[in-house]
Design a protein around this motif. Structure first.
Motif, PDB file in Angstrom:
ATOM      1  N   ASP A 198       1.149  -0.969  -0.015  1.00 35.73           N
ATOM      2  CA  ASP A 198       0.237   0.575   0.019  1.00 35.73           C
ATOM      3  C   ASP A 198       0.432   1.313   0.337  1.00 35.73           C
ATOM      4  N   ILE A 199       1.942   1.106   0.996  1.00 34.36           N
ATOM      5  CA  ILE A 199       2.591   2.451   1.091  1.00 34.36           C
ATOM      6  C   ILE A 199       3.139   2.480  -0.554  1.00 34.36           C
ATOM      7  N   GLU A 200       4.034   1.682  -1.393  1.00 28.58           N
ATOM      8  CA  GLU A 200       4.526   1.662  -3.056  1.00 28.58           C
ATOM      9  C   GLU A 200       3.244   2.047  -3.342  1.00 28.58           C
ATOM     10  N   ALA A 221       9.418  15.472   4.752  1.00 30.99           N
ATOM     11  CA  ALA A 221       8.838  16.385   4.357  1.00 30.99           C
ATOM     12  C   ALA A 221       6.891  15.891   4.956  1.00 30.99           C
ATOM     13  N   GLN A 222       6.571  14.925   5.652  1.00 34.06           N
ATOM     14  CA  GLN A 222       5.542  15.181   6.332  1.00 34.06           C
ATOM     15  C   GLN A 222       5.896  15.377   7.671  1.00 34.06           C
ATOM     16  N   GLY A 223       7.149  15.718   8.467  1.00 33.89           N
ATOM     17  CA  GLY A 223       7.568  15.584   9.275  1.00 33.89           C
ATOM     18  C   GLY A 223       7.703  14.354  10.315  1.00 33.89           C
ATOM     19  N   ASN A 224       7.967  13.057  10.166  1.00 27.16           N
ATOM     20  CA  ASN A 224       8.484  12.021  10.384  1.00 27.16           C
ATOM     21  C   ASN A 224       9.519  11.851  10.589  1.00 27.16           C
ATOM     22  N   LEU A 225      10.179  12.071  11.791  1.00 19.94           N
ATOM     23  CA  LEU A 225      11.383  12.245  11.983  1.00 19.94           C
ATOM     24  C   LEU A 225      12.066  11.157  13.055  1.00 19.94           C
ATOM     25  N   LEU A 252       5.579   0.223  12.830  1.00 21.75           N
ATOM     26  CA  LEU A 252       4.543  -0.401  11.718  1.00 21.75           C
ATOM     27  C   LEU A 252       3.049   0.981  11.857  1.00 21.75           C
ATOM     28  N   ASP A 253       3.231   1.657  13.539  1.00 22.38           N
ATOM     29  CA  ASP A 253       1.932   2.640  14.052  1.00 22.38           C
ATOM     30  C   ASP A 253       2.427   4.307  12.850  1.00 22.38           C
ATOM     31  N   GLU A 254       3.755   3.608  12.661  1.00 22.75           N
ATOM     32  CA  GLU A 254       4.337   5.162  11.783  1.00 22.75           C
ATOM     33  C   GLU A 254       4.481   4.775  10.053  1.00 22.75           C
ATOM     34  N   LEU A 255       4.860   3.870   9.638  1.00 23.47           N
ATOM     35  CA  LEU A 255       4.097   3.388   8.707  1.00 23.47           C
ATOM     36  C   LEU A 255       2.782   3.603   8.583  1.00 23.47           C
ATOM     37  N   ALA A 256       1.491   2.837   9.311  1.00 25.92           N
ATOM     38  CA  ALA A 256       0.335   3.134   9.018  1.00 25.92           C
ATOM     39  C   ALA A 256      -0.226   4.496   8.823  1.00 25.92           C
ATOM     40  N   ARG A 257       0.197   5.079  10.134  1.00 24.24           N
ATOM     41  CA  ARG A 257       0.172   6.873  10.022  1.00 24.24           C
ATOM     42  C   ARG A 257       0.030   7.712   8.360  1.00 24.24           C
ATOM     43  N   PHE A 258       0.773   7.749   7.794  1.00 25.16           N
ATOM     44  CA  PHE A 258       1.273   7.540   6.317  1.00 25.16           C
ATOM     45  C   PHE A 258       0.658   7.228   5.364  1.00 25.16           C
ATOM     46  N   LEU A 259       0.187   6.346   5.618  1.00 24.25           N
ATOM     47  CA  LEU A 259      -1.451   6.227   4.809  1.00 24.25           C
ATOM     48  C   LEU A 259      -2.850   6.293   5.220  1.00 24.25           C
TER      49      LEU A 259
END
Length: 435
Positions: free
Chosen positions: A11-13, A35-39, A63-70
């Motif tokens: 899904d991220i791809e 760029a979205q502020g995830n450091l 896993l939580d951070e990648l899910a939030r990206f979506l």
């Protein structure tokens, strides 16, 4: 969960528009995250998750951070949205568990997972109710076994899980038909774990003259240990005081209290002060007050230790000691490092109002009183007993006759429900009158 890791990568791809097959691809994704502020997700973390370097099981934060990206709240939120049959599965599993003759380790693992995911004890309480209706006492007892449900602790200090569970169990017990209640009472009380995690956690003072009181009376007839006996003696004494204005003596040697839960020790000292007040024995009051203070150390759970102690002081109308507690322990309990509930806030505010009123600071007392949130303290809730004190204080603070009448009627309704003969109109009217 591994299949959801793979779906998350896909899904991220899809979102970024390219496959992540090389370190260069991973770096491009890292730039998008930045760029979205995830450091918090490093390049090496992303490379490991896509298998570009030696990997290990991804942690929950990744896993939580990648899910939030979506756009999801968490990885669990992502999984739920992908599994459209998730709730169907849970409902079907619950139906299956309800009709098993005995629950197994895998069944308890399912229940534990539901609590972790939803922070709700509904699944467990529902199974308990069903087991009781079928008189499947093995399953009912197993639900209060710490080896099966790790949220249960090997003492009677209140945790979030035990408080919720005990509350729902007593909501159920208070609503079943009387004949059915009488038929199940002995079987319930014979289970030590039920006594520890329900009767002694949810102290239903309002119902001491009703079903909770009958359960307590049944427990008193059993062969019980020292800790239980002390609790039952104190509750029996409190019930007698609320019904008659007198109380039986309850005495234990100081060394016998050493290994008891803080909440029970606090209840004991509170009762001893109330008893000394009833008997007109100021020397005994001072002795147990000092014992109460001396027993505190850096291992004491102040919330637990003070809670039951305070309400005995309120019954005794001991404003001097209430003022000391308010001044000494407010900041330690409500600092940013300690967990507390709205009940803690409500209780300390009631103390503050009483002390302020009797010190002549009427306006301050009225302001604090008006800020109390009754939406979180209702009849039938875990802490409805304190509504009696709320109604008494509201009566004394009322600025109009209409307000005074409203609080008086609420007080009368609560005292009628509880059947406590001590709490008549005269008790309300003299409650905040200092000698």
């Amino acid at each position: 969960m591994e299949r959801y890791h793979s779906r998350l990568r896909n899904d991220i791809e899809k979102k970024v528009g390219f496959k992540i097959l090389t370190t260069t691809d991973a770096r491009a994704l890292s730039d998008l995250l930045l760029a979205q502020g995830n450091l918090s997700l490093s390049l090496s973390t992303l490379r490991r998750f896509w298998g570009l370097i030696s990997s290990r099981r991804p942690n929950a934060h990744t896993l939580d951070e990648l899910a939030r990206f979506l756009g999801y709240l968490s990885f669990s939120d992502y999984v739920r949205s992908k599994n459209k049959n998730h709730q169907w599965f849970n409902d079907a599993e619950m139906q299956r568990l309800k009709h098993k003759s005995r629950l197994e380790p895998g069944d308890f693992a399912f229940l534990v997972q539901q609590y972790k995911q939803y922070n709700s004890v509904y699944y467990v309480s529902s199974l308990f109710e069903h087991a009781v209706y079928l008189e499947n006492w093995d399953n009912a007892k197993d639900l209060f076994e710490p080896l099966n449900i790790p949220f249960l602790k090997a003492n009677v200090d209140v945790t979030e899980y035990t408080a919720k569970m005990a509350y729902l169990v007593f909501q159920f017990i208070n609503q079943v038909p009387e004949t059915f209640f009488e038929g199940i009472r002995k079987n319930l009380v014979s289970c030590k774990e039920f006594r520890y995690y329900c009767i002694y956690i949810y102290v239903d003072i309002i119902n001491l003259n009703h079903r909770y009181g009958k359960i307590i009376k049944t427990a008193q007839s059993l062969d019980i240990d020292f800790e239980e006996q002390l609790f039952l003696d104190l509750i029996h004494g409190l019930k007698q005081y609320l019904n008659t204005g007198t109380a039986p003596p309850v005495h234990r040697e100081e060394k016998e209290l050493d290994h008891l839960p803080d909440v029970l020790v606090g209840r004991y000292y509170g009762y001893r002060l109330l008893y000394a007040k009833i008997e007109g024995n100021p020397n005994d009051e001072n002795f147990h007050w000092q014992c109460f203070l001396d027993r505190m150390d850096n291992k004491t759970d102040l919330r637990q230790y003070l809670h039951e102690f305070i309400h005995h002081l309120m019954l005794a109308r001991d404003l001097e000691r209430l003022a000391f507690i308010l001044q000494t322990f407010y900041e330690p309990i409500f600092d940013k490092h300690h967990l507390h509930s709205y009940l803690d806030i409500f209780l300390f505010n009631l103390m503050d109002i009483m002390v302020s009123y009797c010190s002549g600071e009427i306006k301050r007392a009225q302001i604090i009183f008006k800020d109390l949130n009754l939406e979180r303290i209702k009849y039938g809730s875990y802490c409805d007993y304190y509504l009696i004190f709320y109604a008494i204080i509201g009566y004394h603070l009322a600025e109009t006759q209409k307000e005074k009448t409203r609080h008086l009627n609420n007080y009368r309704n609560l005292t009628e429900l509880s059947k406590f003969s001590l709490l008549d109109d005269a008790y309300l009217k003299r409650f905040l009158i200092t000698e």
